[in-house]
Design a protein around this motif. Sequence first.
Motif, short mmCIF file in Angstrom:
data_model
loop_
_atom_site.label_atom_id
_atom_site.label_comp_id
_atom_site.label_asym_id
_atom_site.label_seq_id
_atom_site.Cartn_x
_atom_site.Cartn_y
_atom_site.Cartn_z
N SER A 91 -0.90 2.42 -7.14
CA SER A 91 -0.25 3.74 -7.32
C SER A 91 0.70 3.72 -8.51
O SER A 91 0.63 4.60 -9.37
CB SER A 91 0.60 4.13 -6.12
OG SER A 91 -0.07 3.99 -4.94
N GLU A 105 9.45 -3.40 -9.90
CA GLU A 105 8.58 -4.10 -8.94
C GLU A 105 9.29 -5.34 -8.42
O GLU A 105 9.76 -6.17 -9.20
CB GLU A 105 7.25 -4.45 -9.62
CG GLU A 105 6.37 -5.44 -8.85
CD GLU A 105 6.01 -5.02 -7.41
OE1 GLU A 105 5.47 -3.91 -7.24
OE2 GLU A 105 6.31 -5.80 -6.50
N THR A 109 -0.27 -4.77 -2.70
CA THR A 109 -0.96 -5.37 -1.56
C THR A 109 -1.71 -6.63 -1.95
O THR A 109 -1.67 -7.65 -1.25
CB THR A 109 -1.99 -4.35 -1.00
OG1 THR A 109 -1.28 -3.33 -0.32
CG2 THR A 109 -2.97 -4.99 -0.05
N ASP A 119 -11.99 -3.61 2.94
CA ASP A 119 -13.01 -3.13 3.88
C ASP A 119 -13.76 -1.91 3.36
O ASP A 119 -14.66 -1.40 4.03
CB ASP A 119 -12.35 -2.75 5.21
CG ASP A 119 -11.86 -3.96 5.95
OD1 ASP A 119 -12.29 -5.08 5.62
OD2 ASP A 119 -11.02 -3.79 6.86
N TYR A 145 -13.89 1.23 -4.19
CA TYR A 145 -12.48 0.87 -4.17
C TYR A 145 -12.07 0.41 -5.56
O TYR A 145 -11.88 -0.77 -5.84
CB TYR A 145 -12.21 -0.23 -3.12
CG TYR A 145 -10.74 -0.49 -2.89
CD1 TYR A 145 -9.98 0.32 -2.05
CD2 TYR A 145 -10.09 -1.53 -3.55
CE1 TYR A 145 -8.63 0.09 -1.85
CE2 TYR A 145 -8.73 -1.76 -3.36
CZ TYR A 145 -8.02 -0.95 -2.51
OH TYR A 145 -6.66 -1.17 -2.32
N VAL A 201 14.39 -2.14 -6.07
CA VAL A 201 15.22 -0.93 -6.05
C VAL A 201 15.95 -0.91 -4.72
O VAL A 201 15.34 -0.92 -3.66
CB VAL A 201 14.35 0.35 -6.23
CG1 VAL A 201 15.16 1.60 -5.95
CG2 VAL A 201 13.75 0.38 -7.63
N MET A 241 -8.03 4.37 -0.07
CA MET A 241 -6.74 4.69 -0.69
C MET A 241 -6.83 4.90 -2.19
O MET A 241 -5.97 5.56 -2.78
CB MET A 241 -5.71 3.63 -0.33
CG MET A 241 -5.37 3.74 1.14
SD MET A 241 -3.76 3.10 1.58
CE MET A 241 -2.65 4.24 0.77
P1 FAD Z 1 1.10 -1.43 -2.64
O1 FAD Z 1 -0.10 -2.10 -3.12
O2 FAD Z 1 1.61 -1.76 -1.30
O3 FAD Z 1 2.23 -1.69 -3.73
C1 FAD Z 1 3.56 -1.32 -3.51
C2 FAD Z 1 4.43 -2.21 -4.36
O4 FAD Z 1 5.75 -1.68 -4.29
C3 FAD Z 1 4.51 -3.64 -3.89
O5 FAD Z 1 4.14 -4.51 -4.92
C4 FAD Z 1 5.97 -3.84 -3.51
O6 FAD Z 1 6.45 -5.12 -3.87
C5 FAD Z 1 6.64 -2.76 -4.32
N1 FAD Z 1 7.90 -2.31 -3.72
C6 FAD Z 1 8.07 -1.78 -2.49
N2 FAD Z 1 9.37 -1.47 -2.31
C7 FAD Z 1 10.02 -1.81 -3.45
C8 FAD Z 1 11.37 -1.73 -3.88
N3 FAD Z 1 12.32 -1.23 -3.09
N4 FAD Z 1 11.68 -2.16 -5.12
C9 FAD Z 1 10.72 -2.66 -5.94
N5 FAD Z 1 9.42 -2.78 -5.58
C10 FAD Z 1 9.08 -2.35 -4.35
N6 FAD Z 1 -6.85 0.22 1.58
C11 FAD Z 1 -8.10 0.69 1.50
O7 FAD Z 1 -8.33 1.82 1.06
N7 FAD Z 1 -9.16 -0.09 1.90
C12 FAD Z 1 -8.97 -1.34 2.38
O8 FAD Z 1 -9.93 -1.99 2.77
C13 FAD Z 1 -7.67 -1.86 2.46
N8 FAD Z 1 -7.44 -3.11 2.90
C14 FAD Z 1 -6.16 -3.55 3.00
C15 FAD Z 1 -5.93 -4.84 3.46
C16 FAD Z 1 -4.65 -5.31 3.60
C17 FAD Z 1 -4.41 -6.70 4.07
C18 FAD Z 1 -3.56 -4.45 3.32
C19 FAD Z 1 -2.14 -4.92 3.51
C20 FAD Z 1 -3.77 -3.18 2.86
C21 FAD Z 1 -5.06 -2.73 2.67
N9 FAD Z 1 -5.32 -1.45 2.18
C22 FAD Z 1 -6.61 -1.01 2.06
C23 FAD Z 1 -4.23 -0.57 1.81
C24 FAD Z 1 -3.65 -0.93 0.41
O9 FAD Z 1 -2.29 -1.08 0.61
C25 FAD Z 1 -3.97 0.16 -0.58
O10 FAD Z 1 -5.38 0.29 -0.72
C26 FAD Z 1 -3.40 -0.02 -1.99
O11 FAD Z 1 -3.49 -1.32 -2.47
C27 FAD Z 1 -1.97 0.49 -2.02
O12 FAD Z 1 -1.50 0.50 -3.33
P2 FAD Z 1 -0.03 1.02 -3.62
O13 FAD Z 1 0.24 0.80 -5.03
O14 FAD Z 1 0.12 2.40 -3.11
O15 FAD Z 1 0.91 0.15 -2.68
#
Ligand code: FAD
Length: 540
Positions: free
Chosen positions: A23, A42, A50, A62, A68, A115, A444
């Motif tokens: 994201s 970060e 993740t 998955d 994906y 943060v 996602m």
């Molecule tokens: P994230 O990848 O969670 O990234 C958020 C980042 O924000 C992290 O690096 C964290 O360190 C950082 N952060 C948080 N708070 C703070 C702060 N206060 N200050 C600084 N940095 C901060 N989704 C699917 O669609 N299909 C799947 O099969 C799937 N499998 C998954 C398997 C696992 C084991 C997990 C845990 C999740 C899975 N997901 C899956 C969901 C997955 O989280 C999302 O697909 C996607 O990677 C989310 O991306 P993101 O950037 O929104 O969040």
Amino acid sequence: MSSFQKSNSLTDFDAVVVGAGFSGLYMLYRLRETGFTARVFEAGDNVGGTWYWNRYPGARCDVESIYYNYTFSEELLKEWSWSAKYAEQPEILSYINYVADKFDLRRDVQFNTRVQSAQYNEKKNRWTVQLNSGEKVSAQYFITAVGCLSASNVPKFKGLENFKGEWHHTGHWPHEGVDFQGKRVGIIGTGSSGIQAIPVIAKEAKHLTVFQRTPQYSSPARNTPNDPEHLKNIRKNYSDIRAKMRHSITGIPEEPRNISVFDDSPEERQRVFEEAWQKGGLLNLTYSYNDLSITPEANAIVAEFIRSKIRETVIKPEVAEKLLPRFYYGTKRTIIDTDYFETYNRDNVSLVDVKEAPIQEITATGVKTEDAEYELDMIVFATGFDAMTGPLFKIDIRGKDGVSLKEKWAGGSHTRTYLGLGTAGFPNMFMLTGPESPSVLSNMMVSIEQHVEWVSDCISYMCDQNQAVIEAKEDAENTWSNHCREIADQTLFTKTNSWYMGANIEGKARGFQIYLGGVGTYRTICDEVAEKGYVGFILT
Ligand code: FAD
């Protein structure tokens, strides 16, 4: 009211983005493309979110790899080839790193920086963001890309501090890997991560003890290498595929068969379920019939089918019995596995039912339950996350009048958002994949791209219209939150204690926090809101 001013100071940005997962990185890319200054903060020391943190053995996606991934760049789609139907964590992490390099994203990401707080200044219409380094920065927009599953949860077991062996949480896995050879390992938790890790750890460890609270439904993934011809075809047709993904229910270009389980004879149902089981994958069983997640009687039929498969697979009947799930199928995260139930046939694996005999404490040498003590060299916590609101509440976010987000959403009063993107009282704050958006019940990547594009279009609109502040209206927010709950209440999701409901976290307010109307419908609603000049938001 001051109009939008582009920032050019080193510590004042148009937007601050929290998180450098899928994201946050795409948000940065879009903000740059549209001419805004942005800084991403970060907590980790690299990109990936993740897929940076969850390095446990067996970790993988998955959702089929061909769906994906980012779809915003044709060039990127052509350049990258996924090796298997379901990509493993290292490959997904390589992909994110590749994207970060290709678009030169790292130069605007500050790593190793958490943060801590973000406060809205009503006089200046800006957010002040406090970092754990002691620095403060300011931004017109505060965008959370903190993920739904990034606040790992280690339950407060008495005595954990006394344990003499190693312990790890799957969501915080050591980069150098973990050596299980010759060790007596205990794993606590049999959710998605546990079910991925258990078969792999069992192959390496001297002995693996699985501490299970809730038996789960899981069906075979049947992962296979990707055929280059198949990938070629996918690439050729990707614009059609992308359109289908965007207008589907879950962000995967498949729909449930439009037929009730009761329209088929028991023999035909058995044949349909068997075919889905043999095919494997995330949605084949769920999409066999259109009423499995709605009617208890329909759900009971698919649930019994899976239980029969568990009985068939696990040789010892008393072990199989303990592994039989009893909640509504599909109301906890749907799980697919590679040899999960087969693993219980190994001599070096044992299963402990901690519902029957709960864990009392962790001792210096292992785990003590109400009726036994288990000697262990290592404990793996596959105990999941404080989902959805957890990562947001770890930041002290304060909107107008100093009200904190945690206070606003506290206790019995449910999380309230408008479209899962904004919340009243918190102007110029956007939540990517926030509560009450399709988020974790979708592919996602589709949800992330949709949110990021909506937010960057909104910020551009604000700039073009010389508007400084956008804030969700309270009545729009109440209507949206109620709508989310009404849809959820028509399904079986709210009848199960799951992390979707906040039930895995002691003391957390219960409430279903996901929009279940489907990603296609959701996209249409968000687009209409934008087309009507961001109806439901106040712009000043
Ligand atoms: P994230 O990848 O969670 O990234 C958020 C980042 O924000 C992290 O690096 C964290 O360190 C950082 N952060 C948080 N708070 C703070 C702060 N206060 N200050 C600084 N940095 C901060 N989704 C699917 O669609 N299909 C799947 O099969 C799937 N499998 C998954 C398997 C696992 C084991 C997990 C845990 C999740 C899975 N997901 C899956 C969901 C997955 O989280 C999302 O697909 C996607 O990677 C989310 O991306 P993101 O950037 O929104 O969040």
